[in-house]
Each structure stands twice: as structure tokens, then as C-alpha cells.
Design a protein around this motif. Structure first.
Motif, PDB file in Angstrom:
ATOM      1  N   ALA A 279      -6.350   6.071  12.737  1.00 60.66           N
ATOM      2  CA  ALA A 279      -5.311   7.058  12.453  1.00 60.66           C
ATOM      3  C   ALA A 279      -4.209   6.518  11.544  1.00 60.66           C
ATOM      4  CB  ALA A 279      -4.704   7.559  13.768  1.00 60.66           C
ATOM      5  N   GLU A 280      -4.016   5.200  11.510  1.00 65.46           N
ATOM      6  CA  GLU A 280      -2.953   4.605  10.714  1.00 65.46           C
ATOM      7  C   GLU A 280      -3.396   4.223   9.310  1.00 65.46           C
ATOM      8  OE1 GLU A 280       0.314   4.141  11.785  1.00 65.46           O
ATOM      9  OE2 GLU A 280      -0.408   5.479  13.363  1.00 65.46           O
ATOM     10  N   TYR A 281      -4.594   4.662   8.910  1.00 61.86           N
ATOM     11  CA  TYR A 281      -5.141   4.227   7.634  1.00 61.86           C
ATOM     12  C   TYR A 281      -4.221   4.603   6.476  1.00 61.86           C
ATOM     13  CZ  TYR A 281      -8.396   3.468   3.770  1.00 61.86           C
ATOM     14  OH  TYR A 281      -8.971   3.025   2.608  1.00 61.86           O
ATOM     15  N   VAL A 282      -3.879   5.881   6.355  1.00 63.33           N
ATOM     16  CA  VAL A 282      -3.082   6.355   5.221  1.00 63.33           C
ATOM     17  C   VAL A 282      -1.700   5.706   5.224  1.00 63.33           C
ATOM     18  CG1 VAL A 282      -1.958   8.363   4.186  1.00 63.33           C
ATOM     19  CG2 VAL A 282      -4.319   8.526   4.983  1.00 63.33           C
ATOM     20  N   LYS A 283      -1.070   5.663   6.388  1.00 65.99           N
ATOM     21  CA  LYS A 283       0.281   5.107   6.491  1.00 65.99           C
ATOM     22  C   LYS A 283       0.311   3.635   6.089  1.00 65.99           C
ATOM     23  CE  LYS A 283       4.103   4.422   9.752  1.00 65.99           C
ATOM     24  NZ  LYS A 283       4.568   4.621  11.157  1.00 65.99           N
ATOM     25  N   SER A 284      -0.654   2.868   6.582  1.00 66.16           N
ATOM     26  CA  SER A 284      -0.668   1.424   6.277  1.00 66.16           C
ATOM     27  C   SER A 284      -1.032   1.166   4.821  1.00 66.16           C
ATOM     28  CB  SER A 284      -1.645   0.701   7.208  1.00 66.16           C
ATOM     29  OG  SER A 284      -2.958   1.222   7.069  1.00 66.16           O
TER      30      SER A 284
ATOM     31  N   VAL B  96      -2.492   8.667   0.210  1.00 62.71           N
ATOM     32  CA  VAL B  96      -2.183   7.239   0.166  1.00 62.71           C
ATOM     33  C   VAL B  96      -1.255   6.939  -1.009  1.00 62.71           C
ATOM     34  CG1 VAL B  96      -3.152   4.948  -0.262  1.00 62.71           C
ATOM     35  CG2 VAL B  96      -4.260   6.492   1.369  1.00 62.71           C
ATOM     36  N   PHE B  97      -1.485   7.577  -2.149  1.00 62.94           N
ATOM     37  CA  PHE B  97      -0.685   7.340  -3.345  1.00 62.94           C
ATOM     38  C   PHE B  97       0.483   8.312  -3.464  1.00 62.94           C
ATOM     39  CE2 PHE B  97      -4.604   5.172  -4.289  1.00 62.94           C
ATOM     40  CZ  PHE B  97      -4.207   4.070  -5.041  1.00 62.94           C
ATOM     41  N   SER B  98       0.264   9.583  -3.173  1.00 64.87           N
ATOM     42  CA  SER B  98       1.339  10.567  -3.334  1.00 64.87           C
ATOM     43  C   SER B  98       2.496  10.301  -2.383  1.00 64.87           C
ATOM     44  CB  SER B  98       0.796  11.978  -3.113  1.00 64.87           C
ATOM     45  OG  SER B  98       0.267  12.130  -1.797  1.00 64.87           O
ATOM     46  N   ALA B  99       2.232   9.688  -1.231  1.00 62.16           N
ATOM     47  CA  ALA B  99       3.285   9.430  -0.251  1.00 62.16           C
ATOM     48  C   ALA B  99       4.311   8.422  -0.747  1.00 62.16           C
ATOM     49  CB  ALA B  99       2.669   8.932   1.054  1.00 62.16           C
TER      50      ALA B  99
END
Length: 410
Positions: free
Chosen positions: A329-334, A364-367
Motif C-alpha cells: 500500500a505504501e508503494y506510491v508514497k515511498s 508517483v511523479f505527479s504527486a
């Protein structure tokens, strides 16, 4: 175009090269001869199929795709009391298209194509063909011997499996093939402008697919620019299926602060970690194997279980080769976190990700302030396994259907 006096087919090599006898007539004669010989054999179907393939190879080079070829084959089967079936038609068509080193792609074009490996052709010649083929491409792709050698190291390009298409003694196309395990990748294919729309690209794709199947490969993958509609149609016509859309991103980092915990690591270690925690079925360029083969001045970093690999950080514009977050679940955030930390540690640079990033993971990039670039690609795949015992490979079915439709022999 005036046809051959023997077979009446426009563009026949017998007419163009004035070399009797006509190869189509030779094929018809051979088909009739073996059908007669095999009529009373104990197993006429098996013997006749094998004999037909052998006689085509021996008596007709280059092989000719003529309008009478289907009816000749079916007539020969009927002579031994066998009704033509879909499977037999598939087998016949594969032999016509792929047997030997020469194929005539389309009776109307009259273009005879021979294939050789990039090793035999030479890397300088291969680079020149690719450069000419990509001269009017969407993006500038400089091809040199050094670039090809780099692709062999990082992307596993196999020059012995890569193919050059030659017509009338002139190289008209090239296909670079990369290999890992049971998978091959069409790493790049180009047809020179003056040889396009003559069937060269389709013949080249068929050749590398058949080569891969004969090697025991199970799948072939590729990436193609979405806006390149003719190329997309070509690959779909050869059996490739779209897996996902790939997109690119860019941003300009401002002055920031160094993030504690960001540590530079060995590219090999980063590649091994990305293999374990990366998303399944990522494009070839984002895989851990590719990252592990990179060397300095490329660089890699780790932060709290996330990993990133980049081009040289001494340049003002830095390419992000790959990034992987903490599984789950933490893939995008990390993954976003390590990109933010990287920009903060090295401010004032322009960061880019080529159009090889899965669209579904764009957050991942837009954040962290990256904006999407206009160019996009399709990630595509084709299975080289047989759909069932004795049936044709999946990539051949589309062409068999098209051929049957053209010749009125469904």
C-alpha cells in the motif's frame, strides 16, 4: 505492371530479373509431382505435407506469395483425398512466409527480401540502417556503434539474433532483438523511408517472431510510440496485444534541502532490490536487470525501502532510469518520497522520465510536481507458445486469416 508470361503475376521475379523458369511455375510443377507420388502412400497426408515443404524450399527461392498458391496447395491435398482444413492452411502459410532466408512479400510489390544477422552485416552497417530508418522519427534517435554496444550491455541486445533486411543488395530495414530468459524484446525496428509500404516491415517482424519461437522463447515484447499509428497497426496485425500505456514526465527542481536518509548505493544492489520489490510486467527499460547492468556515471539511491536510478548527476538534465517503492500500500508514497528527496538534494536540475512509465502509476511523479510529457507509448506482448497441440502459433493466425480472405479460400 505487366505480368510474367508464365504465371501472369505482376511483379514476378522471372519478369524482373529475366531468369527462367518462373518460380511460381516451378512451385506448381513441384506440387503436382509430389501429389501424384504420394497418392498411394500408406500415410499420404503426413508424407505429402513434408514433401510439399521440402520441395518448396528446394525448387522456389525466393518463395513467391502468389494468388494461385492457396488453390495449388488445396488442389494437391484433394488429389490425395484430403479436405483442406484451417490447421493445414496455417501450416502452409507459415512455410510460405518463413521457410528459408528469402521471401517475396506481395506479388504486387515485387520486392525480394533476404535476411542476415547484425553480426554478419557488421555493427557499423547496422547503425547506419537504423539511423536512416529513424531519420524522420518522432524523436531524434542517434545510432552509433557505441550506442549499440551500450544497448548490448544494459538492455541485453543480442546481435546474433538481430536481423537486417536486404533487398536487391541494399539494406532496407533492421530489427534489434534483446533476450532474457524465455522472453525476447523487439528493442528497435526501422525501415528506410524509400522501402516503406512494401511489406518489408511485416516480413521482418514475421522473421524475428519465427526465430524467437525456434529458439524456444515463449513471449516477445516491445514498446511503440502511440502516435505512430502505422507501426501500432503493423504490430497488432502480427499478433501483438496492448498491455498498458506508457507515459513520460518532467520537472525542474528548485533550491531545497537535503533529506536525511537518502544514501547512494551500488547500481547492482539497486537492480537486485528493484527485481524483488518492483511492479510485475514492467517495461524492459525499468526492470531490475536493466538497472543492474548500468555503470557510473549513472547513479542509484535508497531511502526507507525505496530505490531510484538516474543518469549522471553532473549534467543539468538528469534522466530517471527507474524508481521502485516499498511493496504494498505504501508503494506510491515511498516512490514519490525518494523522487522528492532526490530533487531536494540536487536542486536546479531538470528531471525527466522517458515515456516508459506505466500510466496507472503516474501518481508517483505527479504527486511531487512532475508534469506529463506529450509523447506516449504502448507496451505490447505476443505469446509464442502453441495455442493447442498441432495448431499454429498465435502470431500467425491473423496473417493466415488475411491471406485466406485475399485468396478467397477461407
Amino acid at each position: 505492371m505487366k505480368g510474367c508470361m508464365d504465371c501472369r503475376i505482376p511483379g514476378c521475379l522471372a519478369l524482373r530479373d529475366n531468369r527462367p523458369p518462373c518460380p511460381v511455375v516451378k512451385l506448381k510443377t513441384a506440387a503436382s509431382t509430389w501429389a501424384t507420388q504420394q497418392r498411394h502412400e500408406r500415410n499420404p497426408l503426413r508424407a505429402s505435407l513434408s514433401a510439399w515443404e521440402g520441395r518448396v524450399s528446394a525448387s522456389c527461392s525466393p518463395i513467391v506469395d502468389s494468388q494461385g498458391l492457396y488453390s495449388d496447395f488445396h488442389s494437391s491435398l484433394r488429389e490425395i483425398g484430403r479436405t483442406p482444413t484451417w490447421h493445414l492452411s496455417q501450416r502452409m502459410w507459415r512455410v510460405i512466409l518463413l521457410l528459408g532466408n528469402a521471401v517475396l512479400v506481395g506479388a504486387q510489390s515485387g520486392v525480394a527480401i533476404e535476411f542476415c544477422s547484425a553480426v554478419d552485416f557488421g555493427l557499423e552497417g547496422t547503425a547506419d540502417v537504423l539511423a536512416r530508418g529513424f531519420s524522420d522519427y518522432f524523436v531524434k534517435v542517434p545510432f552509433t556503434v557505441e550506442k549499440l554496444l551500450g544497448a548490448a550491455r544494459s538492455d541485453s541486445v543480442d546481435f546474433s539474433a538481430s536481423r537486417i533486411a536486404v533487398a536487391d543488395g541494399t539494406a532496407v530495414g533492421a530489427a534489434l532483438i534483446a533476450r532474457r530468459g524465455w522472453t525476447s524484446r523487439l528493442a528497435g525496428m526501422a525501415i528506410v523511408p524509400e522501402a516503406r509500404r512494401q511489406g518489408v516491415g511485416r516480413a521482418l517482424v514475421h522473421r524475428v517472431l519465427e526465430d524467437a519461437k525456434n529458439r524456444g522463447d515463449r513471449t516477445m515484447v516491445l514498446e511503440v510510440v502511440e502516435q505512430n499509428e502505422p507501426a501500432v497497426a503493423l504490430y497488432e496485425g502480427c499478433g501483438f496485444k496492448k498491455q498498458r500505456r506508457l507515459v513520460g514526465f518532467s520537472t525542474q527542481s528548485e533550491s531545497g534541502f537535503a533529506t536525511a536518509g537518502l544514501a547512494e548505493v551500488d547500481l547492482r544492489a539497486a537492480g537486485e532490490a528493484m527485481t524483488l520489490c518492483g511492479v510485475a510486467d514492467l517495461p524492459w527499460q525499468l526492470s531490475g536487470e536493466t538497472v543492474a547492468h548500468l555503470t557510473p556515471p549513472n547513479a542509484a539511491f535508497r531511502l526507507d525501502g525505496a530505490w531510484v536510478a538516474t543518469s549522471s548527476l553532473s549534467a543539468s538534465e538528469v534522466s530517471i532510469h527507474a524508481v521502485a517503492g516499498v511493496p504494498g500500500a505504501e508503494y506510491v508514497k515511498s516512490a514519490s518520497g525518494i523522487l522528492y528527496a532526490l530533487g531536494a538534494k540536487f536542486p536546479g536540475k531538470r528531471w525527466t522520465m522517458k515515456a516508459v512509465w506505466p500510466e496507472e502509476l503516474g501518481e508517483v511523479f505527479s504527486a511531487v510536481g512532475f508534469t506529463r510529457t506529450p509523447l506516449s507509448q504502448w507496451q505490447m506482448i505476443v505469446s509464442l507458445s502453441w495455442t493447442s497441440a498441432g495448431s499454429a502459433p498465435a502470431f500467425a493466425i491473423v496473417d493466415v486469416a488475411a491471406a485466406a480472405s485475399r485468396h478467397g479460400q477461407r
